[in-house]
Design an enzyme around this catalytic site. Structure first.
Site: not given
Ligand SMILES: Cc1cc2nc3c(=O)[nH]c(=O)nc-3n(C[C@H](O)[C@H](O)[C@H](O)COP(=O)(O)OP(=O)(O)OC[C@H]3O[C@@H](n4cnc5c(N)ncnc54)[C@H](O)[C@@H]3O)c2cc1C
Lengths: 251, 608
Positions: B443
């Site tokens: 989220e």
């Molecule tokens: C168990 C689980 C359930 C999930 N359920 C859903 C779902 O139902 N629907 C859905 O759509 N998604 C879902 N997700 C996805 C989840 O919302 C994403 O994993 C999350 O938004 C983070 O994206 P990412 O994993 O690509 O991490 P990244 O975006 O790659 O982030 C990696 C790190 O970099 C930081 N970061 C990234 N961009 C920036 C920025 N611009 N400025 C500062 N810091 C930054 C982040 O805070 C984090 O610490 C789920 C994930 C999991 C693990």
């Protein structure tokens, strides 16, 4: 078919019960209450009988106005209306008085069945159903684990020592519910909304015109003895048997 | 086996004594609800949570979900529990009755979600997402979509999901590549891959309705080019019956740290170019509509944190009363001294109070945010609605990030209270920690929340909403500075608030000066500082309300003691809890301010 069914509230079994300092009773200030589980079985059975045989399910209880909430829960499960006899505190009744009140309600409502929990889990007296049937001079089937209706008879399976007993009682009759009778349903949210509009009549006990004196006189309440420390036996079977005989007098 | 307990007394305190939930019945929307019916709702929800959901919690954790050639099986018992849950009407708690919802106020819905989530976090995903999705369709989906989907989702017949994430598009939602091509009849063909989709596939319902963010042809890059689509797993005929499958395939499930009984799915849309999507609103409005869902979902994720903290507290408290170890500190040198339950060790008590303060403080925070939402939607006066709407927007990222971190921290400390046994599965407390960790990530990660708070919510209108909200807290402070019991603590709250304001001003200057990186670097500590002030405010408010109640209880009957009336202990503890927070946690605001004012850029300049 018309059914009267009881909804007693009992002190929350998870709450720590404390005695008044003069030991005249338990402390009730701020105490939480829950529906008596055996009454929940009775209510569930009333609702199931109603689902197959139609008619009306009327929930009855005795106590202060707060007991409305317990009746309202039964209405939320699906019962049709409620009657609350007020003017007595939860802890100012004995089984006999409760039975006399219910007998009077029976006379006013004339149900085909009067369902009760076999006992309440606070007082654990297990007397009201029996007394009620006696006062009304109608049949009784206590500790029911199964109820079927055949014409003008209720076929009731009873939980008795060492097994089950199946009996037929002519209706009207008093039946008390045991735990294995059924699994009570949960009130649904729409049921809770509907229950708000169902009626609960409050009747003051003094207007019932019954004898209200108590037959049981409470002398004092005592806390159960706290369990003493355990004993470890190192001397083997003989010592254990010896102590069971001489000290615990268990054999 | 760990037993799940719910502190209904504290819930009722927050619902009816700290916030006037019963008064909401004055609004037409809530006129069918009374205090008595709320009590019955809480009582029945507790039964459901304790007797139906909680017993599946450890089972679900051990069994996990099973991926089987495109299908996903949930652990034993989940299907029955879902049926019971749906039958009881617990899915669409706050939705309009006209659409099969229960019309409960958000604050009561929040209390119920806390009970259910604490009982079984994995379980709550499917009903939670279903309601979130149906709510978007109901509010924004237009009559046709509404009529087909909303009732069946709210009743639990069909489930829902939200599909944003793709491998290259996590936090950067705008990088989504899934495409939506108009077919010509108003519908679109969807092609693309989504990952990490919670409840993306399962065996609880006959259909799953995905809400998918996708890009239309020639749309601008970034979030502005995204549109939102209803994409059912099985197509629905115009009479509402099920038609053919819609070319949506689950290609796998993740193996995770926690929430093992929640399926986290990879979904492939349109492998055979035969996946139809139905647009919600207009092209390019996708992100805006998805935010409708996400704002509510963020509060629910915060509740995940507070429910974890409260569940952890109950376990740790019971354990501390039972576990005998060591002697009282003053007898440490005498080997024959009586052994005591660990609750008698002051350090263990300190840990318990910390867990409790996260649990009860965050509960107060979540319910307050939900109460603001109720006022923002229902107050008759538009300026009042606007005011609470803004407060809610400000609080949302704090609830999500601060709440999820509090939950994790509380679970950690609760394990510590258990010693080695906390590390052992059977005791149930390590599962809480594994299950709650995800709340900091999805989220929108907690960093994304902090950026949202600082760059959007606080900065907006030159700090207008921030100032108004500070005014609300200042009002409370001024009113209670002379309080006989808590005056000193109120003064400390005023200092903490001063630290927050100073930090806000400093970061404003930094941003004006062009050092955006610096602001990004400290955004999370800033959010924590903000959260501490909100907690201090709400906990002191509780202490003062409880103190009034205690005084009137004693005025009625001066002989009441902790032993003779449970409320005496309850109200007294509220004072202790607020003090504990003020003296043991709130001083951190000073440290965070120093950090923010240090202008130290080591993290930015270091060679990493
Ligand atoms: C168990 C689980 C359930 C999930 N359920 C859903 C779902 O139902 N629907 C859905 O759509 N998604 C879902 N997700 C996805 C989840 O919302 C994403 O994993 C999350 O938004 C983070 O994206 P990412 O994993 O690509 O991490 P990244 O975006 O790659 O982030 C990696 C790190 O970099 C930081 N970061 C990234 N961009 C920036 C920025 N611009 N400025 C500062 N810091 C930054 C982040 O805070 C984090 O610490 C789920 C994930 C999991 C693990």
């Amino acid at each position: 078919m018309k059914i009267l069914v009881t909804a007693k509230r009992v002190t929350d079994p998870n709450a720590k019960i404390k005695l008044k300092s003069d030991k005249s009773g338990i402390q009730t200030d701020g105490l939480e209450y829950k529906p008596n589980p055996f009454c929940e079985n009775a209510i569930e059975e009333a609702l199931r009988l109603n689902e197959t045989h139609g008619g009306e399910v009327v929930v009855v209880s005795i106590g202060p106005s707060d007991v409305q909430a317990t009746i309202r829960t039964a209405l939320a499960m699906g019962a049709h209306r409620g009657i609350l006899v007020t003017g007595l505190d939860d802890h100012q009744m004995d089984s006999d008085l409760v039975a006399r009140v219910f007998a009077e309600l029976y006379k006013r409502e004339r149900p085909d069945l009067f369902l009760l929990g076999k006992q309440a889990i606070d007082g654990d007296s297990n007397q009201v159903g029996q007394l009620l049937a006696e006062y009304l001079e109608i049949g009784q089937a206590c500790f029911a684990s199964k109820v079927e209706i055949h014409g003008s008879e209720a076929i009731v399976t009873r939980e008795v020592d060492g097994g089950l007993e199946k009996i037929a009682v002519g209706m009207p009759a008093v039946i008390t519910a045991d735990l294995r009778l059924n699994e009570p349903r949960y009130a649904s949210l729409p049921g809770i909304v509907k229950a708000r509009k169902k009626s609960i009549d409050e009747i003051d006990i003094r207007s019932l015109g019954i004898d209200t004196h108590l037959k049981v006189e409470t002398v004092a309440y005592e806390e159960p003895k706290t369990r003493g420390g355990g004993v470890t036996f190192v001397g083997g079977v003989d010592e254990l048997v010896g102590k069971l005989k001489s000290e615990a007098k268990a054999i | 086996m760990a037993e799940y307990k719910i502190d209904l007394r504290d819930m009722r305190f927050v619902l009816f004594e700290q916030n006037d939930t019963a008064a909401l019945s004055a609004y037409p929307r809530f006129q069918d609800w009374t205090r008595q019916s709320y009590d019955i709702v809480l009582q029945e929800a507790e039964k459901l949570a304790v007797n139906v959901l909680a017993p599946l919690n450890a089972v679900g954790d051990r069994q996990g979900v099973v991926f089987d050639n495109g299908n996903v099986h949930l652990p034993t018992g989940f299907k029955d529990a879902y049926a019971k849950y749906a039958e009881g009407g617990w899915i669409a708690l706050t939705a309009d009755p006209e659409w099969g919802g229960m019309g409960l106020p958000g604050i009561v819905g929040t209390a119920l979600m806390e009970m259910f989530t604490g009982a079984n976090t994995s379980f709550i995903f499917t009903p939670g997402l279903t309601f979130a999705a149906s709510h978007v369709i109901q509010k924004l989906g237009g009559e046709h979509l509404r009529n087909i989907y909303v009732q069946k989702m709210n009743s639990g017949q069909w489930a829902g999901t939200m599909c944003l994430t793709e491998p290259q598009a996590g936090s950067a939602v705008g990088d989504a590549r899934t495409t939506a091509t108009p077919v010509g009849d108003g519908t679109y063909k969807i092609v693309g891959n989504k990952i990490f989709i919670s409840s993306g596939m399962h065996d609880l319902t006959e259909n799953i309705i995905h809400l998918v963010l996708a890009r239309t042809p020639n749309a601008p890059p970034g979030t502005a080019g995204l549109s939102l689509f209803v994409v059912p797993y099985v197509r629905v005929n115009s009479d509402g019956t099920l038609g053919v499958e819609n070319d949506v395939r689950c290609t796998g499930v993740e193996e995770k740290m926690g929430i093992h009984a929640s399926s986290t799915c990879s979904l492939s849309f349109g492998d055979n170019n035969n996946c139809l999507g139905y647009i919600i609103g207009n092209e390019g409005e996708g992100m805006r509509h998805m935010f409708q869902m996400m704002n509510e979902a963020r509060l629910i994720v915060g509740v995940q944190g507070s429910s974890a903290a409260n569940a952890a507290f109950q376990l740790a408290k019971s354990y501390a009363h039972e576990r005998i170890q060591g002697t009282a500190a003053k007898f440490a040198k005498s080997p024959d001294a009586p052994r005591v339950p660990i609750i008698e060790h002051a350090n263990v008590r300190q840990m318990l109070m910390e867990i409790r303060v996260w649990g009860e403080g965050c509960r107060a925070m979540m319910y307050r945010a939900a109460f603001y939402a109720d006022l923002a939607e229902n107050a008759p006066d538009p300026t009042v609605r606007e005011k609470y709407h803004r407060f809610l927007e400000l609080l949302t990222p704090i609830c999500k990030a601060y709440g999820s971190e509090a939950g994790l921290r509380a679970a950690d400390v609760a394990i510590q209270v258990h010693g080695g046994y906390g590390y052992i599965r059977e005791y149930g407390v390590e599962q809480i920690m594994r299950d709650v960790k995800i709340a900091s990530i999805y989220e929108g990660t907690n960093s994304i929340q902090a950026l949202d708070l600082l760059a959007r919510k606080v900065a907006r209108g030159n700090g207008r909403d921030f100032q108004a909200f500070m005014g609300e807290i200042s009002g409370f402070i001024t009113q209670n500075l002379a309080h006989t019991k808590f005056g000193k603590e109120i003064e400390l709250l005023q200092k903490a608030q001063g630290n927050l304001i100073a930090a806000t001003i400093h970061l404003g200057q930094k941003s004006f000066g062009g050092d955006v990186d610096y602001t990004v670097m400290v955004c999370k500590p800033y959010l924590t500082l903000f959260g501490h002030v909100v907690m201090g405010w709400l906990l002191l408010e509780q202490a003062i309300v409880a103190n009034q109640k205690l005084e009137s209880l004693l005025a009625e009957n001066p002989s009441h003691t902790v032993d003779s009336h449970p409320d005496v202990a309850f109200y007294t503890n509220k004072g202790y809890l607020a003090r504990f927070f003020v003296y043991s946690i709130m001083p951190a605001t000073r440290g965070i301010l120093s950090m923010i004012q240090s202008d130290d850029r080591s993290a930015i300049d270091a060679i990493l």
